[in-house]
Design an enzyme around this catalytic site. Structure first.
Site, PDB file in Angstrom:
ATOM      1  N   THR A 167      33.626  33.576  47.344  1.00  0.00           N
ATOM      2  CA  THR A 167      33.285  32.510  48.629  1.00  0.00           C
ATOM      3  C   THR A 167      31.524  32.783  48.720  1.00  0.00           C
ATOM      4  O   THR A 167      31.206  31.463  48.460  1.00  0.00           O
ATOM      5  CB  THR A 167      33.498  33.552  50.126  1.00  0.00           C
ATOM      6  OG1 THR A 167      34.979  33.325  49.986  1.00  0.00           O
ATOM      7  CG2 THR A 167      32.588  32.174  50.980  1.00  0.00           C
ATOM      8  N   ASP A 184      38.709  33.629  42.495  1.00  0.00           N
ATOM      9  CA  ASP A 184      38.414  33.512  43.949  1.00  0.00           C
ATOM     10  C   ASP A 184      38.550  35.706  43.598  1.00  0.00           C
ATOM     11  O   ASP A 184      40.154  35.761  42.917  1.00  0.00           O
ATOM     12  CB  ASP A 184      39.965  33.484  44.664  1.00  0.00           C
ATOM     13  CG  ASP A 184      39.487  33.723  45.985  1.00  0.00           C
ATOM     14  OD1 ASP A 184      39.755  32.989  47.026  1.00  0.00           O
ATOM     15  OD2 ASP A 184      40.629  35.011  46.618  1.00  0.00           O
ATOM     16  N   SER A 185      38.440  36.384  44.541  1.00  0.00           N
ATOM     17  CA  SER A 185      38.196  38.013  44.491  1.00  0.00           C
ATOM     18  C   SER A 185      40.329  38.290  44.479  1.00  0.00           C
ATOM     19  O   SER A 185      40.773  39.776  43.817  1.00  0.00           O
ATOM     20  CB  SER A 185      37.602  39.256  44.824  1.00  0.00           C
ATOM     21  OG  SER A 185      38.284  38.941  46.098  1.00  0.00           O
ATOM     22  N   SER A 186      40.649  37.919  44.529  1.00  0.00           N
ATOM     23  CA  SER A 186      42.159  37.728  45.015  1.00  0.00           C
ATOM     24  C   SER A 186      42.957  38.108  43.956  1.00  0.00           C
ATOM     25  O   SER A 186      44.054  38.807  43.094  1.00  0.00           O
ATOM     26  CB  SER A 186      42.828  37.199  46.091  1.00  0.00           C
ATOM     27  OG  SER A 186      42.820  35.928  46.131  1.00  0.00           O
ATOM     28  N   THR A 189      35.227  39.234  48.103  1.00  0.00           N
ATOM     29  CA  THR A 189      35.274  40.197  49.030  1.00  0.00           C
ATOM     30  C   THR A 189      37.136  41.359  49.596  1.00  0.00           C
ATOM     31  O   THR A 189      37.405  42.069  49.921  1.00  0.00           O
ATOM     32  CB  THR A 189      34.823  40.064  51.190  1.00  0.00           C
ATOM     33  OG1 THR A 189      35.633  38.574  51.474  1.00  0.00           O
ATOM     34  CG2 THR A 189      33.360  39.235  51.001  1.00  0.00           C
ATOM     35  N   ASP A 190      37.647  39.646  48.988  1.00  0.00           N
ATOM     36  CA  ASP A 190      39.468  40.530  49.614  1.00  0.00           C
ATOM     37  C   ASP A 190      39.044  41.566  48.694  1.00  0.00           C
ATOM     38  O   ASP A 190      40.165  42.487  49.768  1.00  0.00           O
ATOM     39  CB  ASP A 190      40.571  39.337  48.489  1.00  0.00           C
ATOM     40  CG  ASP A 190      39.738  37.706  50.411  1.00  0.00           C
ATOM     41  OD1 ASP A 190      39.651  38.349  51.213  1.00  0.00           O
ATOM     42  OD2 ASP A 190      40.486  37.006  49.693  1.00  0.00           O
TER      43      ASP A 190
HETATM   44  N1  ASN Z   1      39.693  34.538  49.521  1.00  0.00           N
HETATM   45  C1  ASN Z   1      37.733  35.112  48.335  1.00  0.00           C
HETATM   46  C2  ASN Z   1      37.391  36.004  47.917  1.00  0.00           C
HETATM   47  O1  ASN Z   1      37.905  37.106  48.145  1.00  0.00           O
HETATM   48  C3  ASN Z   1      37.169  36.072  49.767  1.00  0.00           C
HETATM   49  C4  ASN Z   1      35.596  36.434  49.841  1.00  0.00           C
HETATM   50  O2  ASN Z   1      34.551  35.806  49.370  1.00  0.00           O
HETATM   51  N2  ASN Z   1      35.168  35.874  51.180  1.00  0.00           N
HETATM   52  O3  ASN Z   1      36.958  35.726  46.306  1.00  0.00           O
END
Ligand code: ASN
Length: 559
Positions: free
Chosen positions: A33, A108-110, A140-141
């Site tokens: 993000t 996206d870290s997912s 953050t995921d």
């Molecule tokens: N979906 C985002 C990620 O993990 C969430 C984030 O970074 N806040 O890439």
């Protein structure tokens, strides 16, 4: 001697007579993000973060002339100059010069997996000697998983690696990206915390203890079983040095990239779970390890006629390693109740107070190590490798006040003992609970390792390194212990330092090259000059640092 409170000694407030050296940080952008922008499909990662998000912000760019920083961009050693930016002077009288290196594919870290973790580890390894610290920007995921994985993959890490991200993009008006990135840059550029850490919402957490606790709050991460390594306030960043982990072996920084994530799984126990369900998971093709999230202090139903316990015991006899961690946010797995006891009797390993993220990535790391066997993996799962678990919770009694005078006194006594080559006294001081002294510094920014680099006793240097003293800290003149040892013509000390991963800082190279004209032998051992001794040669020499003269000859001339 004056103890410098709690930041990298050589990076302390500017000495009136000397310019404070800049620190160099590499920012590795993986996505998340923090760099995202809206698209018809929702938020997606966007490129050109340095220009678009940092160059125009005064806190990230002091407006000085842009200089180029070399970044190694491939496994073939390809070097590409990257334009750098510099922060204004920090509260510690230092500026941080940095550049952003963006991965080809921003995620996206997912969607990140072991391949992405390996790419981060390789980028750090390739650029290890060029920078003082590293900041990894990441979604953050799955950030807590990446932190945990990297903490195991980066072996004998001697420099700070700080991961961060944001809940709101940098270009969003109200965001947490600015504070998270600035805080991470300051930590990576000022504090010799040789750990993989997660910086978020003004807290620096040990990476492998962290977990995501909020989907949208700015306070998104916590490390419930480990206090923060540092906290940023309006005044300064206060580091809890007593709990900072340090590498304690005479070995180079190295990486282990192939984690076995494809043969591990995670299963959460719930009321009514059937032994057949668990059995089905444990019979998945090729499964080698399972993290079991149990109730409370490590309890699971044993099932009708102990059917569940039998399922676990059978899987363990087939060579599957099962690790027990608690579903609770705090506390440890401890076989005090009968159900927990029967799990441990069946051979399930107690994961103590590890997070699920920590246990899963540690299992993948250990299973991939050469020569791993289920027995070996199981025994190492309950031992702390990188501070990921608390081995024992014995109370430590200590005097509540008087820390500062005691500290100053101990550092002074230690300095004398090192200068006199009194190993027994050095051991006594360090072992009597003064590990924090290791990276403390005297008035000229010299740490005990600096002093030992020119001590008459090489055994003192070896002892301090084995206790976790850092080889990367620079004194107020910007000198590393390696520079001091080479300048003193001490070949044995130079070789021991290099075997411990020491290298000359890029700011020292010019001076070293000049000095090498007069003493090519010893400077060659330090990695400078016409006959530069490589890390591999040192490695092949085994304990050859004891045979200083042989190496001096190979390097071309006597010191
Ligand atoms: N979906 C985002 C990620 O993990 C969430 C984030 O970074 N806040 O890439």
């Amino acid at each position: 001697m004056v103890a410098v409170d709690d930041y990298i000694p050589e990076l302390g407030e500017g000495h009136p007579d000397q310019p404070v050296p800049e620190s160099r940080v590499l920012i590795i952008m993986t996505g998340g993000t923090i760099c995202m922008r809206p698209s018809p499909a929702g938020l997606v990662p966007a490129r050109d973060f340095q220009d678009q998000c940092l160059a125009r912000v005064p806190t990230f760019n002091d407006g000085s002339i842009t200089t180029m920083m070399e970044v190694v961009t491939s496994g073939e050693g390809e070097i590409k100059p990257h334009p750098s930016l510099r922060t204004p002077m920090t509260a510690y009288g230092r500026r941080v010069r940095y550049t952003v290196f963006e991965f080809d594919e921003l995620l996206d870290s997912s969607s990140i997996d072991a391949k992405g973790w390996a790419e981060i580890a390789q980028t750090i390894q390739r650029n290890y000697t060029l920078f003082d610290g590293f900041v990894v920007l990441h979604g953050t995921d799955s950030l807590a998983y990446t932190c945990s994985a990297l903490s195991f993959m980066l072996q004998n890490l001697g420099k700070p690696v700080i991961l961060t991200g944001a809940q709101a993009p940098m270009l969003e008006l109200q965001n947490d990206a600015t504070d998270n990135l600035l805080g991470s840059l300051v930590v990576a550029g000022h504090f010799m915390i040789p750990e993989v850490c997660l910086y978020f919402n003004n807290k620096l957490l040990r990476g492998n203890r962290s977990t995501k606790v909020a989907a949208s709050d700015f306070d998104a991460f916590d490390s419930p079983n480990c206090p923060p390594l540092a906290v940023t306030t309006s005044m300064r960043t206060n580091v809890n040095w007593e709990i900072v982990n340090r590498p304690k072996s005479i070995e180079h920084f190295s990486i282990q990239t192939n984690l076995d994530t494809t043969h591990v799984a995670c299963l959460r126990i719930f009321p009514g779970i059937k032994p057949e369900m668990v059995d089905a998971v444990l019979k998945l093709d090729g499964l080698r390890g399972l993290v079991l999230e149990t109730f409370g202090a490590g309890n699971a139903p044993h099932g009708q006629d102990n059917a569940m316990t039998k399922v676990f015991a059978d899987a363990i006899s087939r060579g599957i390693v099962i690790v027990n961690v608690t579903q609770c946010l705090t506390g440890s797995v401890n076989p005090v109740y009968a159900p927990g006891m029967s799990l441990s009797k069946a051979g399930v390993v107690a994961g103590l107070d590890m997070t699920t993220e920590g246990a899963l990535t540690k299992l993948s790391y250990l299973l991939a190590l050469p020569g791993s066997t289920p027995r070996l993996v199981a025994s190492r799962m309950s031992v702390s490798l990188r501070g990921e678990l608390t081995e024992s919770s014995q109370p430590v009694f200590r005097h509540p006040d008087g820390a500062l005078p005691e500290r100053v006194q101990a550092l002074t006594v230690l300095g004398y003992a090192i200068a006199q080559g009194d190993l027994a006294r050095v051991e006594e001081i360090i072992r009597s609970e003064h590990h924090w002294l290791l990276n403390d510094a005297d008035y000229s920014g010299n740490t005990p390792v600096h002093l030992a680099a020119t001590s008459p006793s090489i055994n003192i240097l070896e002892f301090l390194l084995l206790e976790g003293g850092s080889v990367h800290i620079r004194n107020r003149n910007g000198r590393t212990p390696l520079f001091l040892a080479a300048n003193a013509g001490l070949s044995e000390h130079v070789m021991l330092l290099r075997k411990s991963g020491a290298h000359l800082h890029s700011d020292e190279r010019t001076a070293a090259q000049l000095l090498a004209r007069r003493r090519p032998g010893v400077w060659g051992l330090a990695g400078i000059g016409p006959r530069e001794v490589s890390e591999r040669e040192l490695e092949e020499a085994g304990d050859g640092y004891r045979a200083g003269s042989q190496w001096t000859m190979m390097a071309g001339s006597a010191p």
